[in-house]
Design a protein around this motif. Structure first.
Motif, PDB file in Angstrom:
ATOM      1  N   ASN A 100      10.144 -19.997  23.501  1.00  0.00           N
ATOM      2  CA  ASN A 100      10.425 -20.977  21.775  1.00  0.00           C
ATOM      3  C   ASN A 100      10.612 -19.466  21.068  1.00  0.00           C
ATOM      4  O   ASN A 100      11.273 -20.012  19.861  1.00  0.00           O
ATOM      5  N   GLY A 101      10.433 -18.286  20.926  1.00  0.00           N
ATOM      6  CA  GLY A 101      11.053 -17.081  20.617  1.00  0.00           C
ATOM      7  C   GLY A 101      12.261 -16.895  20.839  1.00  0.00           C
ATOM      8  O   GLY A 101      13.315 -16.089  19.792  1.00  0.00           O
ATOM      9  N   LEU A 102      12.727 -16.975  22.191  1.00  0.00           N
ATOM     10  CA  LEU A 102      14.136 -16.540  22.446  1.00  0.00           C
ATOM     11  C   LEU A 102      14.843 -17.547  22.344  1.00  0.00           C
ATOM     12  O   LEU A 102      16.202 -17.310  21.733  1.00  0.00           O
ATOM     13  N   TYR A 103      14.137 -18.923  21.934  1.00  0.00           N
ATOM     14  CA  TYR A 103      15.484 -19.729  21.337  1.00  0.00           C
ATOM     15  C   TYR A 103      15.344 -19.929  20.650  1.00  0.00           C
ATOM     16  O   TYR A 103      16.267 -20.219  19.239  1.00  0.00           O
ATOM     17  N   ASP A 104      14.901 -19.289  19.626  1.00  0.00           N
ATOM     18  CA  ASP A 104      14.856 -19.004  17.711  1.00  0.00           C
ATOM     19  C   ASP A 104      15.861 -17.899  17.189  1.00  0.00           C
ATOM     20  O   ASP A 104      16.391 -17.610  16.751  1.00  0.00           O
ATOM     21  N   ALA A 105      16.244 -16.945  18.522  1.00  0.00           N
ATOM     22  CA  ALA A 105      17.136 -15.466  18.453  1.00  0.00           C
ATOM     23  C   ALA A 105      18.236 -16.704  19.180  1.00  0.00           C
ATOM     24  O   ALA A 105      19.455 -16.479  18.230  1.00  0.00           O
ATOM     25  N   LYS A 106      18.453 -17.156  19.418  1.00  0.00           N
ATOM     26  CA  LYS A 106      19.221 -17.673  19.892  1.00  0.00           C
ATOM     27  C   LYS A 106      19.821 -19.374  19.149  1.00  0.00           C
ATOM     28  O   LYS A 106      21.454 -18.630  18.689  1.00  0.00           O
ATOM     29  N   LEU A 107      19.406 -20.082  18.995  1.00  0.00           N
ATOM     30  CA  LEU A 107      19.995 -20.341  17.365  1.00  0.00           C
ATOM     31  C   LEU A 107      20.236 -20.237  15.800  1.00  0.00           C
ATOM     32  O   LEU A 107      21.196 -20.702  15.311  1.00  0.00           O
ATOM     33  N   ASP A 108      19.418 -18.527  15.676  1.00  0.00           N
ATOM     34  CA  ASP A 108      19.522 -18.032  14.570  1.00  0.00           C
ATOM     35  C   ASP A 108      20.844 -16.829  15.078  1.00  0.00           C
ATOM     36  O   ASP A 108      21.005 -16.060  13.911  1.00  0.00           O
ATOM     37  N   SER A 109      21.190 -17.052  16.246  1.00  0.00           N
ATOM     38  CA  SER A 109      22.314 -15.661  16.290  1.00  0.00           C
ATOM     39  C   SER A 109      21.793 -14.674  16.239  1.00  0.00           C
ATOM     40  O   SER A 109      22.671 -13.914  15.105  1.00  0.00           O
ATOM     41  N   LYS A 110      20.570 -13.853  16.968  1.00  0.00           N
ATOM     42  CA  LYS A 110      20.366 -12.915  16.927  1.00  0.00           C
ATOM     43  C   LYS A 110      20.052 -12.087  18.875  1.00  0.00           C
ATOM     44  O   LYS A 110      19.686 -12.595  19.196  1.00  0.00           O
ATOM     45  N   PRO A 111      20.353 -10.406  18.115  1.00  0.00           N
ATOM     46  CA  PRO A 111      20.250 -10.265  20.105  1.00  0.00           C
ATOM     47  C   PRO A 111      19.150  -9.566  20.156  1.00  0.00           C
ATOM     48  O   PRO A 111      18.122  -9.211  19.737  1.00  0.00           O
ATOM     49  N   VAL A 112      18.718 -10.513  21.139  1.00  0.00           N
ATOM     50  CA  VAL A 112      17.382  -9.839  21.927  1.00  0.00           C
ATOM     51  C   VAL A 112      17.585  -9.831  23.549  1.00  0.00           C
ATOM     52  O   VAL A 112      18.209 -10.687  24.170  1.00  0.00           O
ATOM     53  N   VAL A 113      16.563  -8.587  24.143  1.00  0.00           N
ATOM     54  CA  VAL A 113      17.024  -8.589  25.556  1.00  0.00           C
ATOM     55  C   VAL A 113      15.652  -8.666  25.991  1.00  0.00           C
ATOM     56  O   VAL A 113      14.687  -7.997  25.013  1.00  0.00           O
ATOM     57  N   PHE A 168      21.895  -5.349  26.764  1.00  0.00           N
ATOM     58  CA  PHE A 168      22.552  -4.917  25.122  1.00  0.00           C
ATOM     59  C   PHE A 168      23.842  -5.197  25.262  1.00  0.00           C
ATOM     60  O   PHE A 168      23.661  -5.529  23.696  1.00  0.00           O
ATOM     61  N   ARG A 169      24.805  -4.484  25.527  1.00  0.00           N
ATOM     62  CA  ARG A 169      26.184  -5.317  25.040  1.00  0.00           C
ATOM     63  C   ARG A 169      26.045  -6.636  24.424  1.00  0.00           C
ATOM     64  O   ARG A 169      26.508  -7.160  23.630  1.00  0.00           O
ATOM     65  N   THR A 170      25.453  -8.062  25.371  1.00  0.00           N
ATOM     66  CA  THR A 170      25.839  -8.441  25.635  1.00  0.00           C
ATOM     67  C   THR A 170      25.623  -9.360  24.841  1.00  0.00           C
ATOM     68  O   THR A 170      25.932 -10.507  23.889  1.00  0.00           O
ATOM     69  N   ALA A 171      23.916  -9.300  24.271  1.00  0.00           N
ATOM     70  CA  ALA A 171      23.037  -9.745  23.487  1.00  0.00           C
ATOM     71  C   ALA A 171      24.142  -9.193  21.725  1.00  0.00           C
ATOM     72  O   ALA A 171      23.763 -10.352  20.671  1.00  0.00           O
ATOM     73  N   ALA A 172      24.307  -8.127  22.022  1.00  0.00           N
ATOM     74  CA  ALA A 172      25.001  -7.519  20.372  1.00  0.00           C
ATOM     75  C   ALA A 172      26.643  -8.719  20.253  1.00  0.00           C
ATOM     76  O   ALA A 172      26.671  -8.513  18.691  1.00  0.00           O
ATOM     77  N   ALA A 173      27.006  -8.466  21.206  1.00  0.00           N
ATOM     78  CA  ALA A 173      28.717  -9.027  21.168  1.00  0.00           C
ATOM     79  C   ALA A 173      28.093 -10.530  21.048  1.00  0.00           C
ATOM     80  O   ALA A 173      29.170 -10.673  20.084  1.00  0.00           O
ATOM     81  N   THR A 174      26.897 -11.299  21.718  1.00  0.00           N
ATOM     82  CA  THR A 174      27.664 -12.497  21.556  1.00  0.00           C
ATOM     83  C   THR A 174      26.538 -12.814  20.238  1.00  0.00           C
ATOM     84  O   THR A 174      26.082 -14.519  20.299  1.00  0.00           O
ATOM     85  N   ARG A 175      25.577 -11.927  20.306  1.00  0.00           N
ATOM     86  CA  ARG A 175      24.651 -12.218  19.076  1.00  0.00           C
ATOM     87  C   ARG A 175      23.512 -13.815  19.489  1.00  0.00           C
ATOM     88  O   ARG A 175      23.130 -14.203  19.219  1.00  0.00           O
ATOM     89  N   SER A 176      23.266 -13.343  20.618  1.00  0.00           N
ATOM     90  CA  SER A 176      22.132 -14.441  21.502  1.00  0.00           C
ATOM     91  C   SER A 176      20.743 -12.952  22.411  1.00  0.00           C
ATOM     92  O   SER A 176      21.165 -12.790  22.345  1.00  0.00           O
ATOM     93  N   PRO A 177      20.556 -14.384  22.670  1.00  0.00           N
ATOM     94  CA  PRO A 177      19.054 -13.310  23.371  1.00  0.00           C
ATOM     95  C   PRO A 177      19.750 -13.450  25.312  1.00  0.00           C
ATOM     96  O   PRO A 177      20.671 -14.296  25.618  1.00  0.00           O
TER      97      PRO A 177
END
Length: 587
Positions: A85-98, A147-156
């Motif tokens: 649930n929290g990871l989908y929140d990050a995905k849909l709101d474009s936030k980087p999470v690992v 980490f690089r992918t999360a930052a570059a794509t703004r996604s989990p």
């Protein structure tokens, strides 16, 4: 000295990426990493949540409030499921999470305890990067890539580490030995600016527009000065998406407020009256409130080209960073404001603000929830953060809470999952313990995750330089989660069981105030905002106060214009344009 393990190597990599803390729920398959974090002495710190879902919300909240990469930990099986649930929140709101997930499969394949196929489980939410660690030498580069992918794509992103690998002794790694890859932490994001030809086309469209509207989303953070300067040059009105609400000073006379079902009449009227629309960093889903197709020529600025034109037809796409793109436009747009249109917009804003004050003052039984947010609006600290949950509280936040410039505010804007506000608030407070934080919840969200995470607050608050973390609970005991009299009586069964929310706070050693009279709302806010510890403010509010969504764009333009010949002529032109659009739709 004990042997250095892969779990220690992970901690070193987190430290290299300047991760201040990781949120998680301890379990056997992730225990070696948790133990390594304990040995690290708080650099980075491990924050145990009461549930894996709230740990993921905390990591996403950290990313939202700080702009940094959030990190969460869990084990396989049900623990991993709870992260989603929290990871989908990050995905849909474009936030980087690992997400780092431990796995311990020691039995036969397909028969192990708690075994769930993690690659399929995380395959959608972490589709940009999902890898398994196999040997010690791979772990640093896997984490760096995550980490690089999360930052570059703004996604989990997700890295799965087997238990046996976490406990393995780290050999002397050679940069070019088999299975070993060297990597350096860092997140070098490129400067993104549109082509000159596209900027020229956008400027030409804005200059020829007679009634310009600007819609601001979360992607415009850091570009407030440029937005105001461009709006003044054009005489434009400005609305925001729900996620874009903190971007601009809401006291600006041409700021119409939030757009959409939870938003203001002034914003709906702005969209209904414009002939030119500039979208800045927004992926707002309330397209019913956008201008009718064909009514407005449109420019969209977004750093992610995949989002251009997904919500509304776009004439000139501008792929680039919001602030830099706006500065380039300002160099091309002369100072020729349409004062007549600006006057129309400001009159609409004035009428909406009067209407909002009247709505908040309307008597209810026992308290009007709009009054609670209206009273907070004059008392919001000049610094700090606001975390907002899902439910009717979003309506009252969007319309009645005027955020001072610099106050950060976040919510689960696209996924719309209840139970996010208190985890967000914990993350915001840990990131800046010297600033106050306010969490806005309904009683449903408080029962879902809030009651448990108050334990986390009680565990940490004495370490904070500013102890104020205020949790507002709008207690309407409404099973629908929305209030506003949307559902017939009895359709959803009995009302939600009542809980002594303020009393629970006091049991935990926190401050608790319960209010059931409107004249006490203001003094109650003063009390909790001056308390020497975190507080719960429980307000007993009326579930039948109507939500009253504004009419969609172009539904009714009659209230948009003040009297006068010039305004009347503009109104007639707009109504003629509306008739043309409707006729084309019929054809």
């Amino acid at each position: 000295m004990p042997d250095r393990t892969v779990a220690d190597l992970v901690v070193e990599r987190l430290r290299a990426w300047r991760v201040p803390r990781a949120f998680g729920y301890p379990g056997e398959a992730i225990a070696p990493l948790v133990a390594a974090l304990d040995r690290a002495g708080g650099d980075p710190e491990f924050i145990p949540a009461r549930h894996e879902e709230t740990a993921a919300f905390m990591a996403t909240g950290h990313a939202k409030f700080t702009g940094e990469i959030g990190v969460c930990l869990a084990t396989q099986g049900p623990s991993a499921v709870h992260l989603l649930n929290g990871l989908y929140d990050a995905k849909l709101d474009s936030k980087p999470v690992v997400a780092i997930v431990g796995e311990d499969i020691s039995g036969p394949l397909g028969g192990a305890h708690e075994e769930i196929g993690l690659s399929r489980l995380f395959g959608d939410v972490c589709n940009q990067f999902l890898r398994y660690g196999r040997v010690a030498g791979q772990v640093p580069v896997l984490l760096d890539q995550a980490f690089r992918t999360a930052a570059a794509t703004r996604s989990p992103t997700c890295v799965v580490l087997p238990y046996s690998l976490q406990t393995a002794t780290v050999p002397d790694l050679q940069a070019h030995s088999a299975g070993v890859m060297s990597a350096t932490p860092g997140e070098p994001l490129a400067r993104v600016l549109p082509h000159d030809g596209d900027l020229d086309a956008a400027a030409s469209l804005l200059i020829t527009g007679q009634r310009v509207a600007i819609l601001v989303g979360q992607g415009a953070h850091g570009a407030a000065d440029e937005i105001v300067a461009l709006a003044d040059r054009l005489g434009a009105g400005v609305a925001t998406s729900l996620l874009g609400k903190p971007v601009l000073d809401e006291r600006l006379p041409f700021h119409t407020g939030v757009l959409g079902e939870v938003g203001t009449t002034a914003s709906a009227q702005l969209m209904g009256g414009c002939d030119t629309l500039l979208l800045i960093g927004t992926n707002d889903p309330w397209t019913d409130y956008f201008p009718m197709p064909g009514q407005a020529r449109t420019i969209q600025i977004d750093i992610d080209g995949r989002r251009i034109g997904t919500r509304y037809p776009v004439d000139v796409p501008l792929v680039g960073d919001a602030a830099e793109t706006l500065r380039a436009l300002l160099a091309r747009v002369p100072d020729r404001p349409n004062q007549q249109w600006r006057g129309v917009v400001e009159s609409s804003v004035d009428r909406w603000r009067q209407d909002a004050a009247q709505r908040a003052a309307t008597p209810a039984e026992p308290i009007n929830p709009q009054l609670v947010l209206h009273e907070l609006s004059t008392r919001v600290p000049r610094t700090g953060a606001v975390a907002v949950d899902v439910g009717s509280v979003i309506f009252w936040y969007a319309r009645h809470l005027e955020l001072p410039p610099g106050v950060r505010a976040q919510l689960c804007g696209t996924l719309g999952s209840m139970g996010c506000a208190l985890p967000y608030a914990v993350a915001a407070k840990l990131a800046r313990p010297d600033e106050p934080v306010i969490a806005l919840l309904g009683d449903g969200a408080m029962q879902l995750n809030g009651l448990a995470e108050l334990i986390t607050v009680a565990h940490h608050w004495q370490q904070w330089r500013d102890p104020r973390l205020v949790v507002l609970v709008l207690n309407n005991r409404d099973q629908s989660g929305m209030g506003g009299g949307r559902h017939p009586a009895g359709r959803l069964g009995d009302r939600r069981p009542d809980v002594p929310y303020a009393g629970w706070a006091r049991l935990l050693g926190l401050h608790g105030v319960r209010v059931d009279r409107p004249e006490l709302v203001g003094p109650a806010w003063d009390e909790v905002l001056a308390a020497d510890r975190p507080s719960v403010l429980e307000t007993v509010v009326d579930a039948e106060v109507p939500l009253n969504p504004p009419e969609p764009a172009l539904a009714d333009l009659r209230g948009l214009f003040a009297s006068g010949d010039a305004a009347r002529r503009v109104r007639e032109q707009m109504l003629d344009a509306r008739a043309v659009v409707e006729a084309e739709d019929l054809v």
